[in-house]
Design an enzyme around this catalytic site. Structure first.
Site, short mmCIF file in Angstrom:
data_model
loop_
_atom_site.label_atom_id
_atom_site.label_comp_id
_atom_site.label_asym_id
_atom_site.label_seq_id
_atom_site.Cartn_x
_atom_site.Cartn_y
_atom_site.Cartn_z
N GLU A 128 0.84 -1.21 0.00
CA GLU A 128 0.00 0.00 0.00
C GLU A 128 0.88 1.26 0.00
O GLU A 128 0.56 2.24 -0.66
CB GLU A 128 -0.90 0.02 1.25
CG GLU A 128 -2.09 -0.90 1.18
CD GLU A 128 -3.19 -0.37 0.25
OE1 GLU A 128 -2.92 -0.25 -0.95
OE2 GLU A 128 -4.30 -0.12 0.72
N THR A 181 -5.93 8.08 -3.58
CA THR A 181 -6.02 8.06 -2.12
C THR A 181 -5.23 9.22 -1.51
O THR A 181 -5.69 9.88 -0.58
CB THR A 181 -5.49 6.72 -1.58
OG1 THR A 181 -6.33 5.68 -2.10
CG2 THR A 181 -5.52 6.65 -0.07
N1 HSE Z 1 -8.77 4.30 4.98
C1 HSE Z 1 -8.21 4.73 3.74
C2 HSE Z 1 -8.71 6.12 3.41
C3 HSE Z 1 -8.61 3.78 2.67
O1 HSE Z 1 -9.90 6.36 3.55
O2 HSE Z 1 -7.90 6.98 3.02
C4 HSE Z 1 -7.92 4.01 1.38
O3 HSE Z 1 -6.73 3.30 1.34
#
Ligand code: HSE
Length: 307
Positions: A128, A181
């Site tokens: 990630e 993201t």
């Molecule tokens: N929890 C993360 C976000 C998920 O909302 O940014 C995306 O990787």
């Protein structure tokens, strides 16, 4: 074993109230990955279909994870990898997470299950980081453990698998725009009001309790996000209309899947899910924006071995 083919599921992270700490795995959408054992050490990607992703092994989330695991295990073999993406990067459905978690799970099969799910999650979090700059656990843990997961702590990493009420269904619409993201995290405030924090952690407790007790009303009341959604929803065209129409059609709750743009709704039962599907679909048909939409059970198992 010389060859393996797996299904790595899409995942919905955050689940409204649980930013970076809650997620669940989807049953019908995901990637297929194949692993072929090679006598030459290291990892190489031989084919990627369904998305335009890097073949450079240090830049691709899947191969970066495999490389790290093979080194850690001092493996005397290598892996040739193919990836077929079943859904788009930048969708908010854990695309990089499916690749990273699938890679960790797959290579572990060649190592006689050397690593635990917790260790695999840590390796997948590295993927990630390679893909989106943050080592977030909610998507990768959901993909590896299956069902609903709670990331109870990041340091040290602690993952709690939560039960899945039988009738729960997810409807998700993916408007055909991509949101990184990294960008969706940059719009978030660094500090939050105590009043909102109280609302949010009470809802996380309520949602977890509702999952344990099959209390759909409590699940519904708890699917509220007063912290992240207000800042991110502006990135998603017609978010409010979709959410309102999904709730009016009987959804237990609706919100942003991960960092968006996918919008998810949780429903009780197949019939309700079909009603919500229709309501969301007709809302988006009027916008002229392309979209994909699906209904799925929650995937209790996570990864699946196909061959
Ligand atoms: N929890 C993360 C976000 C998920 O909302 O940014 C995306 O990787």
């Amino acid at each position: 074993m010389d060859y393996l083919k797996i299904f790595a599921p899409a995942t919905v992270a955050n689940v409204s109230c649980g930013f970076d700490s809650l997620g669940f795995a989807v049953d019908t959408i995901g990637d297929e990955m194949t692993f072929t054992k090679t006598s030459k050490k290291g990892v190489k990607i031989t084919n990627i279909t369904g998305a335009d992703l890097p073949y450079d092994v240090d830049k691709n989330a899947a191969s970066a994870v495999i490389k790290k695991i093979l080194l850690d295990a001092k493996a005397d073999f290598g892996i040739a990898l193919t990836i077929h993406k079943g859904f788009s990067p930048g969708s908010g459905l854990g695309s990089s997470a499916a690749s990273a978690a699938g890679a960790a799970f797959g290579v572990n099969q060649f190592l006689a299950d050397k690593y635990s799910n917790l260790e695999l999650t840590k390796f997948a979090m590295f993927g990630e980081e390679v893909a989106c700059g943050s080592a977030i656990a909610d998507n990768v843990a959901a993909a590896i453990y299956g069902g609903f997961v709670l990331v109870r702590s990041y340091e040290p990493l602690e993952i709690i698998k939560l039960p899945v009420p039988e009738a729960l269904r997810v409807v998700a619409i993916h408007p055909q725009i991509a949101i990184k993201t990294k960008d969706a995290r940059e719009v978030l405030p660094k500090e939050i009001a105590l009043k909102n924090a109280v609302t949010q952690w009470a809802n996380v407790g309520g949602l977890v309790s509702g999952l344990f007790t099959n209390n759909y009303e409590l699940i519904s009341n708890s699917l509220v996000d007063v912290i992240v959604e207000p800042f991110r929803k502006g990135l998603i065209p017609f978010f409010d209309e979709v959410k309102t129409n999904a709730l009016n059609a009987g959804a237990l709750g609706a919100g942003i899947s991960g960092s968006g743009p996918t919008i998810f709704a949780l429903c009780k039962g197949e019939k309700s899910a079909k009603d919500v599907y229709k309501a969301i679909e007709s809302t988006y048909k009027e916008t002229g924006i392309g979209f994909e939409i699906f209904i799925s059970k929650i995937n209790p198992q996570g990864m699946k071995i196909i061959e």
